[in-house]
Structure formats: C-alpha cells, structure tokens
Enzyme design. Structure first.
Site, short mmCIF file in Angstrom:
data_model
loop_
_atom_site.label_atom_id
_atom_site.label_comp_id
_atom_site.label_asym_id
_atom_site.label_seq_id
_atom_site.Cartn_x
_atom_site.Cartn_y
_atom_site.Cartn_z
N CYS A 136 0.84 -1.20 0.00
CA CYS A 136 0.00 0.00 0.00
C CYS A 136 0.87 1.25 0.00
O CYS A 136 1.37 1.67 1.04
CB CYS A 136 -0.93 -0.02 1.21
SG CYS A 136 -1.98 1.44 1.31
N CYS A 139 -0.44 4.12 2.10
CA CYS A 139 -0.25 3.93 3.55
C CYS A 139 1.21 4.19 3.94
O CYS A 139 1.49 4.84 4.94
CB CYS A 139 -0.56 2.51 3.99
SG CYS A 139 -2.05 1.80 3.33
N ASP A 140 2.15 3.63 3.20
CA ASP A 140 3.53 3.56 3.65
C ASP A 140 4.53 4.40 2.85
O ASP A 140 5.70 4.50 3.22
CB ASP A 140 4.00 2.09 3.64
CG ASP A 140 3.16 1.23 4.58
OD1 ASP A 140 2.72 1.75 5.61
OD2 ASP A 140 2.94 0.05 4.27
#
Ligand code: NDP
Length: 313
Positions: A136, A139-140
């Site tokens: 992701c 997300c990261d």
C-alpha cells in the site's frame, strides 16, 4: 451447535464492518459482528496511518482499529470471534454458520470481509513484511522520502502507486513481468513521462536482500531467452501492486459478484442482488480501497439495513 438470532449480522471487522456496527447499534438494531480471521482487517498489517481524518499526528493501524472496535462496543455491538464458513441466502431469516459451531439467523446481513493484497509468494516478502515490503503506497509511501523504491505490477494500481511514490521518493522502478503495461493508456503515458520513474519491462523478482530490512532486490530480465540477465537492484522499499483478491469465496455461489469476485452493489447504495443482504468496503470496491471510503460504505450499509428492516415491519 448454538443458534443465535440477530436483526443485523455484520460479517467482517475492518473499517467498513465496525462503522456499520457503530451505526447499527445506535439505531438499536443490536448487531452481531463476526470478526473473521484478521480482526481489524488490512489496516492492522500496515504501520502508521496518516491519512485518516481526525488524527493530525497519525496513528498506528492497530490502534485505530481498536478505537473503531471500542466505539462499536460502547453502543452495544455484540462482537464475536470466528469466521463465517457457510451461508444460506435463499430464505429469510438468512443463515450463517461459523467455525465456532454457531448457526446465526439474521433478518439482514452486511458483508464487509474486505480484500487481500496479492503477493508474489516469495519467502522474502514474508521475511521483510513491514521492513521495506508493503502492498500500500498510500499507507507507507511517506516513509520513503527521497529514497529508492520499486513497485511490482503493470496495471492501473501499479501505475497509480508508482506515480504517487514518484512525488515522495527520489527514484521509482516499476517492475513489469511483460514487455508492456496492462494499465490504461492515460496512466501509461503519465508513468512514461515522469522523469524519476524507470520502467523495467520483462523483469521478475527472484528475491530480496538486506540486513534487517530491505536493501535491494534480486531481479531477472528476459527469463528463458538468450538475453536472460540476473542482477541486483539496490532499494529501500519494495511495493506490491499485482492486484487484490476480494474475500468472497464463501459467498460466490450465494450472491452476484463481478468477474474478479467483487460483490456487485446497486447504484449508489450498498444493496446486493439479494434483498436484505448488503455489502460494504473493499469486498465491493475494486477502485478506491481506502479506510475512509470503506468506513463511509459501512455507514451507508447500516442506514440501508435500517431502512430495509423498517420497510419489512
Ligand atoms: P490488474 O489485474 O489490472 O493488474 C495486475 C498487474 O499485476 C498486471 O500487470 C499483472 O501482470 C501483474 N501481475 C499479476 N501477478 C503477477 C505476478 N505474480 N508477478 C508479476 N506481476 C504480476 O490489477 P490492478 O490492481 O492494477 O487493477 C484492478 C482493477 O482496478 C482494474 O480493472 C483497473 O483498471 C482498476 N483500477 C482503476 C484505477 C483507476 O481508474 N484510476 C486505479 C486502480 C485500479 P500481467 O499484465 O502480466 O498479467
């Protein structure tokens, strides 16, 4: 075998499931939630969540899902461990059977079992998960500011992730197993025009290396022909974008899904082809797949259930 009865059964416990539990509890529907194999869903395997509104300092995936859960319990949701392994949607009340030897009879059902990111199946992906391996970018990605990262895949998701990362990282490699991209023309054009994205066509990943965290990937180009070349690419992050699999195996024969297995919903609602069964979150969303959009769909599903049950008297 125990038999439980509920007005509203929620199957799955990610942002969609817990949000529908909060709304359904506040509407006095006394929902019963069966959490599934991964309580809290995909967010519990990411590290920091920085894009969920309301957390200006960010929060870990596990903490935010614990907050969702507590909020659902506060209003009376009955949350149970277990996994729904069988359903019967042919008559009402609907029936769900869990791996805890429980039969649940429900007047309405919300399916929010999510989707799972696909991985290549390399042992190193497991070894470095959370240590440089992620599925992701939204997300990261932030953790790779001015670093070198690779994205595996040649579809729209991979292109989107590569473009997203190109605004954060110094260099982005797109590792594509075929000699062409599968993504839409517009996405291909954007990727090709971006200076800090380099597309590695006809390339596969054989493994990852690094002391305690990812420091690079072992790659092979033109596997199987006389140009075959093995080499190492130094990297700080390795992102998978080779598709998601919706968690619908249990429902495939009971409800209408698209060709990829995502549950089909009607128009702007969360209604499925079975009256009284609703779907929310990644299990019904091949496009957005964000915690906030899943939570929004969870809210809609609870409101749809409330309306349905009122109409049923
Ligand atoms: P896709 O199935 O479209 O693409 C998956 C990609 O991963 C392909 O390039 C595929 O390669 C590659 N792949 C699969 N398995 C492996 C493997 N084992 N090793 C290496 N590469 C592999 O998935 P997406 O998630 O990209 O997209 C899903 C759907 O969502 C699509 O319909 C897409 O159009 C849509 N979408 C739309 C967006 C938008 O409109 N903005 C954004 C994101 C998704 P190969 O081509 O060789 O099979």
């Amino acid at each position: 075998m125990d038999t439980l009865k509920t007005r509203c059964l929620i199957i799955g416990s990610g942002p969609a499931g817990y949000t529908s539990a909060i709304y359904a509890s506040r509407a006095n529907l006394h929902p019963l939630v069966v959490e599934g194999y991964q309580p809290g869903g995909q967010l519990t395997i990411t590290t920091e969540v920085e894009n969920f509104p309301g957390y200006p300092e960010g929060i870990t995936g596990t903490e935010i899902m614990e907050d969702f859960r507590k909020q659902a319990i506060r209003f009376g949701a009955d949350i149970r461990e277990g996994f729904v392994k069988e359903v019967d949607f042919t008559k009402r009340p609907f029936v769900a059977v869990t791996d805890q030897d429980q039969t649940i009879e429900a007047d309405a059902i919300i399916i929010s079992t999510g989707a799972s990111a696909r991985y290549l199946g390399l042992p190193d992906e497991e070894k470095y998960r959370g240590l440089g391996v992620s599925a992701c970018a939204t997300c990261d990605g932030f953790f790779y500011r001015k670093k070198k990262v690779a994205v595996v895949g040649g579809g729209d998701t991979a292109c989107e992730e590569a473009l997203y990362l190109s605004n954060i990282a110094a260099e982005v490699y797109l590792i594509v197993r075929k000699p062409f991209l599968r993504a839409s023309k517009v996405m291909q054009k954007r990727v090709m025009e971006k200076e800090n994205i380099k597309v590695l066509f006809s390339t596969e990943t054989e493994g990852l290396y690094g002391e305690g965290q990812v420091e690079g990937a072992h790659l092979v180009e033109f596997r199987g022909d006389d140009r075959e070349r093995h080499y190492d690419l130094p990297l700080d992050g390795f992102f998978l974008a080779i598709g998601h699999t919706p968690n619908t195996e249990v429902f495939r024969n009971a409800i209408e899904c698209d060709e990829q297995g995502y549950i089909k919903t009607k128009g702007a609602t969360t209604a499925t082809n079975i009256e009284g069964v609703f779907a929310a979150g990644d299990v019904a969303d091949p496009i957005y797949r964000q915690a906030i959009t899943a939570a929004g769909m969870g809210c809609k599903a609870a409101l749809d259930v409330e309306r349905f049950l009122t109409e049923q008297g």
